[in-house]
Design an enzyme around this catalytic site. Structure first.
Site, PDB file in Angstrom:
ATOM      1  CB  CYS A  72      -0.884   0.009   1.148  1.00 23.52           C
ATOM      2  SG  CYS A  72      -2.295   1.076   0.821  1.00 23.52           S
ATOM      3  CG  HIS A  76      -3.716  -3.731   3.058  1.00 25.07           C
ATOM      4  ND1 HIS A  76      -2.837  -3.230   3.813  1.00 25.07           N
ATOM      5  CD2 HIS A  76      -4.335  -2.373   2.289  1.00 25.07           C
ATOM      6  CE1 HIS A  76      -2.670  -1.980   3.987  1.00 25.07           C
ATOM      7  NE2 HIS A  76      -3.447  -1.287   3.240  1.00 25.07           N
ATOM      8  CD  GLU A 134      -1.417  -6.099   5.209  1.00 28.06           C
ATOM      9  OE1 GLU A 134      -1.104  -6.291   4.071  1.00 28.06           O
ATOM     10  OE2 GLU A 134      -2.206  -5.294   5.672  1.00 28.06           O
TER      11      GLU A 134
END
Ligand code: MN
Length: 234
Positions: A105, A209, A211
């Site tokens: 990001c 994102h 993660e």
């Protein structure tokens, strides 16, 4: 020995640090040893880079436009000037040393600015025509928009596909991308969603994102972290 992965935390107005656990858990799950890097003296960055086997640049506030020679647009969001300067120098020294970097990001945007690239300070205000919702209102692990990946790119190889679905929480995005990076992922409205270095062993920036998606078991996201970690093994 597990590879030591430096993670940059978010920095609030008063310089308190904040780090989402998903970043830490994604690194642990992929076999790394996470190591949080607070904002410190610029003169110490060389030593920090010497310790790290890889760098994870995380999400956060907007980037100060002065750093890419623009004045603040009306719709520029909150900025973290101390974090900007520290992360840009960290990224530059990692690039010079050809050490692996995964930028997520804002992290993708830091990579681009570190090599002289520019950003849309507010992608919705500064682009013409109908746009996708890049600041999704759906839950944060919900894959909302598609990304078209370049054939033969690292991401296409990791994904085993040239079209993936990602979550999206950004209102800035990269604009001009210097030649050191290939643009390898684009949304259907033309917004750049991933860049990969053409000269370094592993430097990947993604605008979404992974993660968060990795924590819900998304295999493409898990493989992004595994490939990053395999590049960090000494
Ligand atoms: Mn997006």
């Amino acid at each position: 020995m597990k590879p030591i992965i430096g993670i940059t935390p978010d920095v609030e107005q008063d310089d308190n640090h904040f780090l989402r656990n998903d970043y830490v858990q994604a690194i642990i799950r992929a076999g790394g040893l996470p190591f949080v890097i607070p904002i410190g003296h610029a003169a110490d960055i060389a030593q920090i880079v010497g310790i790290m086997d890889g760098l994870l640049l995380t999400g956060g506030n907007d980037i100060n436009p002065i750093l890419f020679n623009e004045e603040p647009h009306t719709h520029l969001g909150e900025v973290s000037p101390s974090r900007d300067l520290f992360e840009l120098e960290l990224a530059r020294q990692m690039l010079v040393g050809d050490k692996p970097i995964l930028g997520i990001c804002r992290g993708l945007q830091v990579l681009n600015v570190a090599v002289g690239g520019t950003l849309y300070q507010d992608l919705h205000q500064q682009n013409e025509g109908p746009m996708l919702q890049h600041l999704q209102k759906a839950p944060n692990a919900h894959p909302s928009h598609f990304v078209q990946l370049e054939k033969g790119s690292l991401l296409a190889e990791i994904a085993g596909s040239e079209r993936i679905q990602v979550n999206s929480f950004h209102h800035q995005s990269v604009k001009d991308v210097p030649a050191v990076f290939n643009v390898t992922g684009v949304a259907s409205d033309g917004i750049i969603e991933s860049i990969e270095s053409v000269t370094h062993q592993f430097v990947l920036g993604v605008q979404w994102h992974p993660e968060r998606l990795a924590m819900t078991g998304d295999t493409v996201s898990l493989r992004i972290f595994e490939r990053f970690l395999s590049a960090c093994v000494k």
